[in-house]
Design an enzyme around this catalytic site. Structure first.
Site, PDB file in Angstrom:
ATOM      1  N   GLU B  60       0.819  -1.220   0.000  1.00 56.01           N
ATOM      2  CA  GLU B  60       0.000   0.000   0.000  1.00 56.01           C
ATOM      3  C   GLU B  60       0.847   1.262   0.000  1.00 56.01           C
ATOM      4  OE1 GLU B  60      -0.956  -2.713   1.551  1.00 56.01           O
ATOM      5  OE2 GLU B  60      -3.007  -3.047   0.883  1.00 56.01           O
ATOM      6  N   HIS B 129     -11.947  -4.840   8.783  1.00 50.81           N
ATOM      7  CA  HIS B 129     -12.396  -4.698   7.391  1.00 50.81           C
ATOM      8  C   HIS B 129     -13.751  -4.003   7.299  1.00 50.81           C
ATOM      9  CE1 HIS B 129      -9.224  -7.572   6.410  1.00 50.81           C
ATOM     10  NE2 HIS B 129      -9.483  -7.444   5.145  1.00 50.81           N
TER      11      HIS B 129
HETATM   12  C1  LIG Z   1      -2.590  -4.435   4.183  1.00 46.05           C
HETATM   13  C2  LIG Z   1      -3.558  -5.275   3.441  1.00 46.05           C
HETATM   14  N1  LIG Z   1      -3.659  -5.140   2.108  1.00 46.05           N
HETATM   15  C3  LIG Z   1      -4.522  -5.877   1.411  1.00 46.05           C
HETATM   16  C4  LIG Z   1      -5.331  -6.783   2.030  1.00 46.05           C
HETATM   17  C5  LIG Z   1      -6.367  -7.557   1.238  1.00 46.05           C
HETATM   18  N2  LIG Z   1      -5.952  -8.938   1.106  1.00 46.05           N
HETATM   19  C6  LIG Z   1      -6.423  -9.883   1.919  1.00 46.05           C
HETATM   20  S1  LIG Z   1      -5.783 -11.361   1.608  1.00 46.05           S
HETATM   21  C7  LIG Z   1      -4.854 -10.753   0.335  1.00 46.05           C
HETATM   22  C8  LIG Z   1      -3.967 -11.644  -0.438  1.00 46.05           C
HETATM   23  C9  LIG Z   1      -2.884 -12.177   0.418  1.00 46.05           C
HETATM   24  O1  LIG Z   1      -2.110 -13.018  -0.320  1.00 46.05           O
HETATM   25  P1  LIG Z   1      -1.095 -14.013   0.358  1.00 46.05           P
HETATM   26  O2  LIG Z   1      -0.216 -13.269   1.304  1.00 46.05           O
HETATM   27  O3  LIG Z   1      -0.417 -14.758  -0.725  1.00 46.05           O
HETATM   28  O4  LIG Z   1      -1.980 -14.972   1.245  1.00 46.05           O
HETATM   29  P2  LIG Z   1      -3.075 -16.034   0.785  1.00 46.05           P
HETATM   30  O5  LIG Z   1      -4.392 -15.324   0.845  1.00 46.05           O
HETATM   31  O6  LIG Z   1      -2.715 -16.517  -0.572  1.00 46.05           O
HETATM   32  O7  LIG Z   1      -3.021 -17.097   1.815  1.00 46.05           O
HETATM   33  C10 LIG Z   1      -5.068  -9.405   0.189  1.00 46.05           C
HETATM   34  C11 LIG Z   1      -4.434  -8.554  -0.823  1.00 46.05           C
HETATM   35  C12 LIG Z   1      -5.207  -6.894   3.422  1.00 46.05           C
HETATM   36  N3  LIG Z   1      -5.978  -7.735   4.118  1.00 46.05           N
HETATM   37  N4  LIG Z   1      -4.316  -6.146   4.099  1.00 46.05           N
END
Ligand SMILES: Cc1ncc(C[n+]2csc(CCOP(=O)(O)OP(=O)(O)O)c2C)c(N)n1
Ligand SMILES: Cc1ncc(C[n+]2csc(CCOP(=O)(O)OP(=O)(O)O)c2C)c(N)n1
Ligand SMILES: [Mg+2]
Ligand SMILES: [Mg+2]
Lengths: 343, 326, 326, 343
Positions: B60, B129
């Site tokens: 971000e 959220h």
């Molecule tokens: C700071 C922040 N940015 C964006 C999000 C939205 N978000 C939730 S899960 C996710 C993807 C995360 O990917 P990864 O770290 O690969 O974990 P996975 O969900 O694949 O287990 C995102 C972008 C968030 N929760 N927090």
């Protein structure tokens, strides 16, 4: 003194004249002017004429000069609170820099920004940022604009060793690498964050270079006290960026002769450290270099005298300059020139 | 005229501006190929291509910084922060960079960008959220802050935001994405800093924002139908600039003020407006100005609890009635 | 009794608590070997050693996260964020982590920590090192927020904060570090949530915080001497918990309210308190409640401009006089 | 399918019985229970009984089982929104997990946290965090407490590939390495952030492992679909942490069978990708492994049947459970149990 990487060590300078006298004299002039201006800022602080804080680049002039000399007009610089040197190196008048430090109406931002936020958009100084790391992503954005518009300018951001441990560093480097942005990250490793040795708080020896691989970038560590080396390395990085081959991360080993900021007597230094680094004073090194290339002492002295004169003249103008007028307190918050948040 | 969802209005609003101005670019997490987690950017990637609609890493700070650097140097970026709660991981840009660079540089630098984000509760997503963070932004000098409640306003205010020369925080309400409204054909451009009287009335002024607007309207209908109380409902729309003229004008007619905030109790926009009115229109007021808010708690996930937390039409109506009748 | 500077009171306060409880640990940038950039932690490293007083990298998120993880599992960390402006780079912990984990876990997790920081203007540091960010914290449910104005309060409120089972944001004012005050010998422990009437008066209530307290007092003296206006000055001290009892009690006696805030105009603690008073003590008020604040601008660096921006004793006095005489 | 590092590949399992039947059966039981519970969560979502969002670990069970089996009582886990598996693996009753997903009064946090914030301090689940990266520094803090107090527990944090690009990752890794904290960073690389392939937005191939050197840590990439490999690698990391030798960063290659969250049909996957990964389904692999070690089909089937039964039973209890009562809306904001911010 930290050991330098072989790749970055200057070949015997005498055998090497890729740089040329004009550029060399320019770089010397820059370094000397920065030295004089920073020294003056320190003196003015002792006279209570520089207000607020200020962070000098005494001892780090070669980075500023070498990088600035490698830039083209239109290239953009993003600096930190320790940004006077980079600002001066791009041709911003000394008077306007000292004026800002003295918080006068003739300052670059008429005293509204202060010493930590020097900005001269006309000279490509797109701001100096005082929150550690913040400007690395911002420089990425400027580079993204150039890439998107097909413009050929390159953005550079300068920062210290301590900055490599903050999150924004990581985010910026990754984005720059993935998007192949024309941006250059120049880390001035002066061995300390404010007062804490960088080695005490960093998991790797070279805080920037040892992270380069984490972004798929080559490892570059150079002698930041030799303007020629800085110039050559920066020039390569600019060429690479302009060719569309993405970012570079350059770690320049250097040292600040003064404390972190005006408040700091730098008592945390181990004995003899400052003295050892002063032997490798960038200006001393470069004066020697010029001599090796046959520049006469007259020319050298003329540059030094002229720098002093310019700083003296700027100082007098600043001392005579008025304080900023009350009416600018609330201007330029919004683009309409004012600060109205309501009707 | 067409009926559009709030979600589709976001798409149309962005597309309208990207079509108009090639300097408008758009970046965010999962916004391009996938069309956004709220499906509020579907089709933009296909329409405007990978150079103008960009997927970013989960960074971000890099998103915000990149938007700012681009804005400073000639683009008009729209950056998406997926949930407004994530403003907290890039708050330096919101609080210290976007809004201060023009001032600090004495007008040399500009920062014309828009940050779009999904704000607000109602999705049972829990405390990290679901927040309404309009006060996180309103309190920072140098920002503009907008929160539309209808599809039409989404397009018009988004266009105004993109064309604005200052950094604008554009708060879309997650619980409104699926709602529908009539939207005129053709280009729509609204004006920042204008509140809208969505229901005229004589007995009290109710100010609301985003999801609270339909609830305030429902409360007003109820108050009229059940108690004969005739409330004026104002959709504040734009917190900065703030249309104090419309607000103070309304209070001068109704003599009573209620604010309906989704954000938690302390230091919300309601407090700001109540304070303005209390100071500047003290003698217009016939009784205490009242803030109706979410309690000062993190938001719970469970639907039954979340529904209790947010001001409902019933709670609004009851609070207004009690206050007017006392 | 000894005369201490506010700065030395910080040292003594931390030392008092670290001596009392071996679970109290302290971390931050340049705080240990160097004694802090404001010299407000000098000697602690020598006294308590490298395990309890730790220098960190420039990693505000790591500082805050480490403090939280330690607090959750049994330590009582004091974390320093050098300048409160830097809350913006670790705001996730302040807004989303510290204050929500107890609630989200239904009481399973705790977060007993203190974040100390240098807050406020007056040092000519410019827009990114001078802010008053008490409202950034007050608006977040789950935090406690304290801002002492005297050396004695520094020690007592810091002790109360360290002993408090909730996350406390402890705002030290940079421009007070060099000021002096009498401090009793021995252990000092104060109580959060208690405002203090620092000057009783009958004609108006003036609320102030931190650096604004001495200015409000000076204004009160001026108003008394020059205009015969007798103001009650309250040092709010603790924004959360908020001592509304003392505030409402004072307004019930004086019938007029003024707040003096260093933070910018919108959504400050003054707005919150004015709104509370306007709602709950409307009929006690004989005239409009008035907020005296810094204008809604980023702060300038230049001394002449910065001095104009902050409420001064003269400005406070003038505003109160004008309001009471109209 | 990503190529694995040689160091991490399991030697021929039959020649290797360092793990032992008891642990193997435990790991199988965990994986099957997680599979059943997650599948049930999905079914309940289709029946509109799971509210809000939910992020399943279908396909990633081996990471949870292998890590949990390597833990000792008292070790602490810090999870993400995708934390059901890690929570179940530490013995938290299925009913309490499903109850929380269904936002009932019998949920782990009585519905106040929701599926993204599973917490069971009694089982060492010190919270599930829904802001990407936030819990990495927090885990460092828990580990710092252990180090400071001379306690022998180790903290682990689980996170995805996408998380490696956020600033907090960088800050946590550096701090952990410099302070030599007893903390383990387990990256579940499932190839995607929400919907975007991690390769599209990351400057290196292995988003975690290729950054390890930036913190002076060894590069570890393992097959995250083989619980034995996860168990062995995690055990080494726990031993290292307990011995005072600092943190580990482990990248587990795995894949989620379902979408990112309940809202996601996962249309962005290239054709055949899911099918190829399903061939390497951790449960399939592990069933085979048990057979290789001579575990009878009866035992295997009994474990599977028991898991189904437990999930059925938990489901019924949850369906019968009441909704949370209104009075808990405002409890536990502050330590006094309430939410009073004023007197
Ligand atoms: C700071 C922040 N940015 C964006 C999000 C939205 N978000 C939730 S899960 C996710 C993807 C995360 O990917 P990864 O770290 O690969 O974990 P996975 O969900 O694949 O287990 C995102 C972008 C968030 N929760 N927090
Ligand atoms: C986010 C943030 N944290 C802390 C500071 C305070 N601070 C200002 S300069 C500095 C040291 C920076 O060290 P380095 O990056 O090495 O740069 P140098 O000052 O040595 O040039 C610190 C900690 C800050 N300005 N911003
Ligand atoms: Mg440094
Ligand atoms: Mg992933």
């Amino acid at each position: 003194m930290a050991k330098l990487e072989d790749r970055a060590l200057a070949p015997n300078a005498q055998l090497n004249d890729d740089i040329g006298e004009e550029t060399r004299l320019r770089m010397y002039r820059m370094q000397v002017e920065i030295r004089e201006a920073e020294q003056r800022a320190f003196d003015l602080f002792l006279q209570n004429l520089v207000k607020g804080t200020s962070h000098l680049s005494l001892g780090q002039e070669a980075v500023a000069a070498g990088c600035a000399a490698a830039m083209k007009p239109g290239d953009l610089s993003f600096c930190t609170y320790r940004g006077h040197a980079h600002t001066l190196a791009r041709g911003v008048p000394i008077e306007q820099v000292l004026g800002e430090l003295m918080q006068r109406d003739n300052g670059l931002m008429r005293g509204k920004g202060g010493s930590m936020h020097l900005t001269s958009a006309d000279h490509g100084i797109m701001g100096s940022y005082a929150i550690i790391g913040a400007h690395l992503p911002i420089a990425c954005g400027a580079a993204w604009r150039a890439q998107y518009k097909g413009q050929k300018d390159v953005s550079v951001c300068f920062f210290g060793d301590g900055t490599t441990n903050i999150g924004a560093f990581h985010e910026a480097l990754n984005l720059a690498a993935v998007w192949k942005l024309p941006v250059i990250f120049v880390c001035e490793n002066n061995l300390y964050m404010e007062y804490t040795p960088i080695a005490d708080v960093t998991a790797v020896k070279n805080p920037a270079a040892d992270r380069a691989a984490a972004y798929g970038l080559p490892r570059i560590v150079i002698d930041g006290n030799d303007a020629d080396i800085v110039y050559r390395t920066a020039s390569e990085a600019y060429d690479k960026a302009r060719a569309g081959d993405g970012p570079s991360l350059i770690e320049c080993l250097t040292y600040r002769h003064s404390g972190h900021s005006r408040a700091d007597p730098a008592k945390y230094r181990p004995e003899g450290e400052l003295e050892r680094w002063k032997e490798r004073d960038p200006i001393k090194i470069y004066r020697e270099r010029l001599r090796q290339f046959g520049v006469s002492d007259d020319v050298i002295v003329a540059i030094e005298t002229e720098a002093k004169r310019k700083v003296d003249e700027a100082t007098e103008k600043c001392k005579a300059a008025p304080m900023p007028p009350a009416e600018i307190l609330t201007t330029d918050v919004y683009a309409d020139g004012g600060f109205a948040w309501r009707n | 005229m067409a009926e559009l969802t709030y979600r589709d209005a976001v798409i149309r609003g962005i597309a309208q501006e990207m079509t108009r101005d090639p300097d408008v670019v758009f970046l965010g997490e999962d916004v391009a190929k996938a069309g956004g987690v709220f499906k509020a950017t579907v089709g933009l990637y296909e329409q405007f291509g990978p150079l103008r609609v960009r997927d970013t890493p989960i960074s971000e700070q890099a998103i915000m910084g990149a938007a700012m650097g681009a804005a400073m140097t000639g683009l008009k970026p729209i950056a998406e922060i997926m949930f407004s709660d994530f403003f907290a991981v890039c708050f330096d840009y919101i609080a210290n960079e976007f809004p201060k660079s023009r001032y600090m540089s004495n007008g040399q630098l500009k920062c014309p960008l828009v940050v779009r984000t999904g704000n607000g509760a109602g999705s049972r997503f829990g405390a990290q959220h679901s927040q309404s963070v309009e006060n996180w932004c309103m309190m920072i000098p140098g920002l503009k802050v907008v929160a539309p409640s209808s599809p039409r306003d989404v397009i018009g205010l988004l266009a105004a935001s993109v064309r604005d020369p200052d950094p604008v925080i554009f708060l879309e309400h997650k619980s409104l994405y699926a709602t529908k409204g009539e939207v005129p054909d053709g280009e729509i451009v609204d004006q920042l800093g204008t509140a809208s009287i969505v229901r005229p009335g004589r007995d009290a002024t109710i100010l609301a924002l985003a999801l609270m607007v339909p609830r305030a309207l429902a409360a007003a209908e109820k108050l009229k139908g059940e108690h004969g109380i005739d409330c004026e409902v104002i959709d504040v729309r734009s917190l900065v600039p703030l249309d104090t003229r419309t607000i103070l004008g309304s209070v001068a007619r109704t003599h009573r003020l209620f604010t309906v905030e989704e954000n938690p109790r302390l230091c919300g926009w309601g407090a700001e407006i109540v304070s303005i009115v209390a100071d500047e229109a003290f003698y217009d007021l016939d009784g205490p100005p009242v803030r109706i808010t979410t309690p000062h708690i993190p938001l719970p996930a469970a639907d039954v609890l979340e529904d209790l937390a947010l001001p409902s039409a019933d709670r609004i109506a009851e609070r207004v009635r009690r206050s007017l009748e006392s």
